[in-house]
Design an enzyme around this catalytic site. Sequence first.
Site, PDB file in Angstrom:
ATOM      1  N   ARG A   1      47.966  38.044  90.691  1.00  0.00           N
ATOM      2  CA  ARG A   1      47.439  39.231  89.975  1.00  0.00           C
ATOM      3  C   ARG A   1      47.800  40.550  90.629  1.00  0.00           C
ATOM      4  O   ARG A   1      47.159  41.575  90.395  1.00  0.00           O
ATOM      5  CB  ARG A   1      45.928  39.141  89.781  1.00  0.00           C
ATOM      6  CG  ARG A   1      45.541  37.936  88.974  1.00  0.00           C
ATOM      7  CD  ARG A   1      44.190  38.083  88.317  1.00  0.00           C
ATOM      8  NE  ARG A   1      43.965  36.958  87.444  1.00  0.00           N
ATOM      9  CZ  ARG A   1      43.487  35.800  87.847  1.00  0.00           C
ATOM     10  NH1 ARG A   1      43.138  35.637  89.103  1.00  0.00           N
ATOM     11  NH2 ARG A   1      43.333  34.819  86.997  1.00  0.00           N
TER      12      ARG A   1
ATOM     13  N   LYS B   1      58.201  51.786  87.584  1.00  0.00           N
ATOM     14  CA  LYS B   1      58.600  50.928  86.454  1.00  0.00           C
ATOM     15  C   LYS B   1      59.273  49.693  87.031  1.00  0.00           C
ATOM     16  O   LYS B   1      60.216  49.808  87.826  1.00  0.00           O
ATOM     17  CB  LYS B   1      59.583  51.658  85.533  1.00  0.00           C
ATOM     18  CG  LYS B   1      58.940  52.670  84.619  1.00  0.00           C
ATOM     19  CD  LYS B   1      59.945  53.186  83.590  1.00  0.00           C
ATOM     20  CE  LYS B   1      59.327  54.258  82.720  1.00  0.00           C
ATOM     21  NZ  LYS B   1      60.313  54.881  81.800  1.00  0.00           N
TER      22      LYS B   1
ATOM     23  N   GLU C   1      72.396  60.383  87.263  1.00  0.00           N
ATOM     24  CA  GLU C   1      70.938  60.589  87.265  1.00  0.00           C
ATOM     25  C   GLU C   1      70.581  61.838  88.087  1.00  0.00           C
ATOM     26  O   GLU C   1      69.609  62.530  87.781  1.00  0.00           O
ATOM     27  CB  GLU C   1      70.208  59.360  87.830  1.00  0.00           C
ATOM     28  CG  GLU C   1      70.462  58.050  87.078  1.00  0.00           C
ATOM     29  CD  GLU C   1      69.738  57.934  85.722  1.00  0.00           C
ATOM     30  OE1 GLU C   1      69.000  58.862  85.342  1.00  0.00           O
ATOM     31  OE2 GLU C   1      69.947  56.900  85.052  1.00  0.00           O
TER      32      GLU C   1
ATOM     33  N   LYS D   1      61.346  63.731  90.503  1.00  0.00           N
ATOM     34  CA  LYS D   1      60.793  62.525  89.873  1.00  0.00           C
ATOM     35  C   LYS D   1      59.325  62.360  90.277  1.00  0.00           C
ATOM     36  O   LYS D   1      58.472  62.022  89.448  1.00  0.00           O
ATOM     37  CB  LYS D   1      61.612  61.280  90.215  1.00  0.00           C
ATOM     38  CG  LYS D   1      61.057  60.058  89.491  1.00  0.00           C
ATOM     39  CD  LYS D   1      62.040  58.998  89.105  1.00  0.00           C
ATOM     40  CE  LYS D   1      61.344  57.938  88.251  1.00  0.00           C
ATOM     41  NZ  LYS D   1      62.149  56.798  87.919  1.00  0.00           N
TER      42      LYS D   1
ATOM     43  N   GLU E   1      54.057  57.462  81.063  1.00  0.00           N
ATOM     44  CA  GLU E   1      54.942  57.995  80.020  1.00  0.00           C
ATOM     45  C   GLU E   1      54.200  58.258  78.705  1.00  0.00           C
ATOM     46  O   GLU E   1      54.652  57.862  77.626  1.00  0.00           O
ATOM     47  CB  GLU E   1      56.136  57.054  79.807  1.00  0.00           C
ATOM     48  CG  GLU E   1      57.341  57.788  79.227  1.00  0.00           C
ATOM     49  CD  GLU E   1      58.612  56.957  79.256  1.00  0.00           C
ATOM     50  OE1 GLU E   1      59.015  56.510  80.340  1.00  0.00           O
ATOM     51  OE2 GLU E   1      59.196  56.775  78.196  1.00  0.00           O
TER      52      GLU E   1
ATOM     53  N   ARG F   1      56.777  62.341  81.103  1.00  0.00           N
ATOM     54  CA  ARG F   1      57.718  61.450  81.791  1.00  0.00           C
ATOM     55  C   ARG F   1      58.931  61.115  80.935  1.00  0.00           C
ATOM     56  O   ARG F   1      59.997  60.803  81.465  1.00  0.00           O
ATOM     57  CB  ARG F   1      57.004  60.167  82.253  1.00  0.00           C
ATOM     58  CG  ARG F   1      57.923  59.253  83.059  1.00  0.00           C
ATOM     59  CD  ARG F   1      57.180  58.168  83.805  1.00  0.00           C
ATOM     60  NE  ARG F   1      58.129  57.311  84.510  1.00  0.00           N
ATOM     61  CZ  ARG F   1      57.804  56.459  85.448  1.00  0.00           C
ATOM     62  NH1 ARG F   1      56.545  56.333  85.823  1.00  0.00           N
ATOM     63  NH2 ARG F   1      58.721  55.708  86.035  1.00  0.00           N
TER      64      ARG F   1
ATOM     65  N   ASN G   1      64.165  60.398  80.354  1.00  0.00           N
ATOM     66  CA  ASN G   1      65.045  59.582  79.510  1.00  0.00           C
ATOM     67  C   ASN G   1      66.177  60.398  78.897  1.00  0.00           C
ATOM     68  O   ASN G   1      66.899  59.901  78.041  1.00  0.00           O
ATOM     69  CB  ASN G   1      64.240  58.911  78.387  1.00  0.00           C
ATOM     70  CG  ASN G   1      63.214  57.943  78.943  1.00  0.00           C
ATOM     71  OD1 ASN G   1      63.456  57.308  79.969  1.00  0.00           O
ATOM     72  ND2 ASN G   1      62.066  57.848  78.294  1.00  0.00           N
TER      73      ASN G   1
ATOM     74  N   HIS H   1      69.471  58.877  77.821  1.00  0.00           N
ATOM     75  CA  HIS H   1      69.301  57.417  77.797  1.00  0.00           C
ATOM     76  C   HIS H   1      69.234  56.834  76.385  1.00  0.00           C
ATOM     77  O   HIS H   1      69.518  55.660  76.206  1.00  0.00           O
ATOM     78  CB  HIS H   1      68.041  57.016  78.584  1.00  0.00           C
ATOM     79  CG  HIS H   1      68.222  57.140  80.074  1.00  0.00           C
ATOM     80  ND1 HIS H   1      68.463  58.344  80.689  1.00  0.00           N
ATOM     81  CD2 HIS H   1      68.208  56.213  81.072  1.00  0.00           C
ATOM     82  CE1 HIS H   1      68.573  58.157  81.999  1.00  0.00           C
ATOM     83  NE2 HIS H   1      68.428  56.874  82.258  1.00  0.00           N
TER      84      HIS H   1
ATOM     85  N   HIS I   1      71.773  54.086  76.350  1.00  0.00           N
ATOM     86  CA  HIS I   1      71.406  52.665  76.215  1.00  0.00           C
ATOM     87  C   HIS I   1      72.126  52.029  75.041  1.00  0.00           C
ATOM     88  O   HIS I   1      72.572  50.880  75.113  1.00  0.00           O
ATOM     89  CB  HIS I   1      69.892  52.503  75.994  1.00  0.00           C
ATOM     90  CG  HIS I   1      69.113  52.522  77.272  1.00  0.00           C
ATOM     91  ND1 HIS I   1      67.781  52.892  77.321  1.00  0.00           N
ATOM     92  CD2 HIS I   1      69.451  52.217  78.534  1.00  0.00           C
ATOM     93  CE1 HIS I   1      67.355  52.818  78.570  1.00  0.00           C
ATOM     94  NE2 HIS I   1      68.346  52.411  79.323  1.00  0.00           N
TER      95      HIS I   1
ATOM     96  N   HIS J   1      75.504  51.747  84.230  1.00  0.00           N
ATOM     97  CA  HIS J   1      74.381  52.444  83.592  1.00  0.00           C
ATOM     98  C   HIS J   1      74.564  53.977  83.628  1.00  0.00           C
ATOM     99  O   HIS J   1      74.479  54.646  82.599  1.00  0.00           O
ATOM    100  CB  HIS J   1      73.084  52.029  84.286  1.00  0.00           C
ATOM    101  CG  HIS J   1      71.870  52.737  83.790  1.00  0.00           C
ATOM    102  ND1 HIS J   1      71.350  52.512  82.541  1.00  0.00           N
ATOM    103  CD2 HIS J   1      71.085  53.689  84.361  1.00  0.00           C
ATOM    104  CE1 HIS J   1      70.288  53.290  82.364  1.00  0.00           C
ATOM    105  NE2 HIS J   1      70.109  54.006  83.460  1.00  0.00           N
TER     106      HIS J   1
END
Length: 358
Positions: free
Chosen positions: A121, A143, A185, A227, A237, A241, A245, A248, A252, A265
């Site tokens: 957990r 994340k 980035e 960041k 987010e 936040r 992106n 992205h 993506h 990426h």
Amino acid sequence: MQKIRVELGERSYNINIDGACLHELGSSLVRFEFSRRLALVSNPTVYELYGAVVSRAIKDAGYELTEIIIPDGEEYKSLQWLQNIYEELLKARLDRKSALIALGGGVIGDITGFAASTYMRGIDFIQVPTTLLSQVDSSVGGKTGVNHPLGKNMIGTFWQPRLVWIDTETLKSLPEREFCSGLAEVIKYGVIWDSDFFDFLEAQREKVLGLDTDALQHIIRRSCEIKAEVVSKDEREAGLRAILNYGHTIGHAIETITGYKRYLHGEAVSIGMHLEARLSEVLGLIDAEKVKRIRKLLESYGLPSEMPEGADMEGLFSAMQLDKKAVSGDLKFVLPEKIGAVKIRGGVSAGEIKDAVR
Ligand code: NAD
Ligand code: GLY
């Protein structure tokens, strides 16, 4: 050593940035009062380079260390390898006060963070990122996740590390293409948040590409500061936040239609940043001269800025619809309004996107 604090109440943590500091990691763990059993997760490429020094540092600080090595590659950020990690943790009897140490790039950081967030957990984990992308982005902010056969990063959690330990010297062994991919980035932070940082990246290109120590530490520190500030304000987010992106949504989709093989990426994000800036121009939010500046900076760092020749436009649109960020089919785009400021906008028509991408 430079220290940045990610302010998240009782889940706050430090990002430590220095050169040649891996051997100091062990002593910095003592204050967390972990139990004696820790586990290191890495891949053969990174373990061969830095495994011995990290392992020694941790053992010298009095811990028993289980080493879990998973193959190198995005395809191993999978549920199957997660299962293997759990099995090793159980066999080594890691307990609820144990911690995991992720030594590697974003792939290792993401799967290790996910394993930590779910084992018993949730146990603690430490990020020791060794690629530029992971040092400026994926190791900070919590994340975590693995890929599912039906979609990248589709299974995941928010789970903050207890510490991010960045040794900038590790970048010296990183292939140049990986380094430049991470720079996409870094440039992103300049566009979304800080025009002085953008100016710095324009002016100091040679030093950055020459891996000058001061320039490297500056770009990593400033990226992490930005960041950290964004994540501190919006961990999950809910709003702000999402500016991280930028580039992205299209990026993506480009990765998807090219089967994750043609671009790294950051390279796909670089194309996405240019095209999303152009979309902003199509929508009348930014002038052409600033879009050109963004494109020029990306290209000056060896990054691509245009769609690949003969790209499948219909495929690109359906890939965008599958984006995690689409809500009820409406895509939100992060659109620069000037260098250093963006706005988030939905309700963009297919025609407007086509005009930008064409
Ligand atoms: P990666 O982890 O695959 O590393 C790239 C390559 O560099 C690998 O072959 C690796 O073994 C090698 N490598 C790592 N460090 C090295 C070093 N110091 N010297 C030599 N080789 C080294 O790729 P990445 O770009 O670091 O991360 C990409 C992953 O990060 C993707 O899975 C992406 O989804 C994820 N990501 C996560 C977040 C987040 O917020 N969690 C953000 C961005 C990206
Ligand atoms: N990489 C985007 C984020 O962490 O939110």
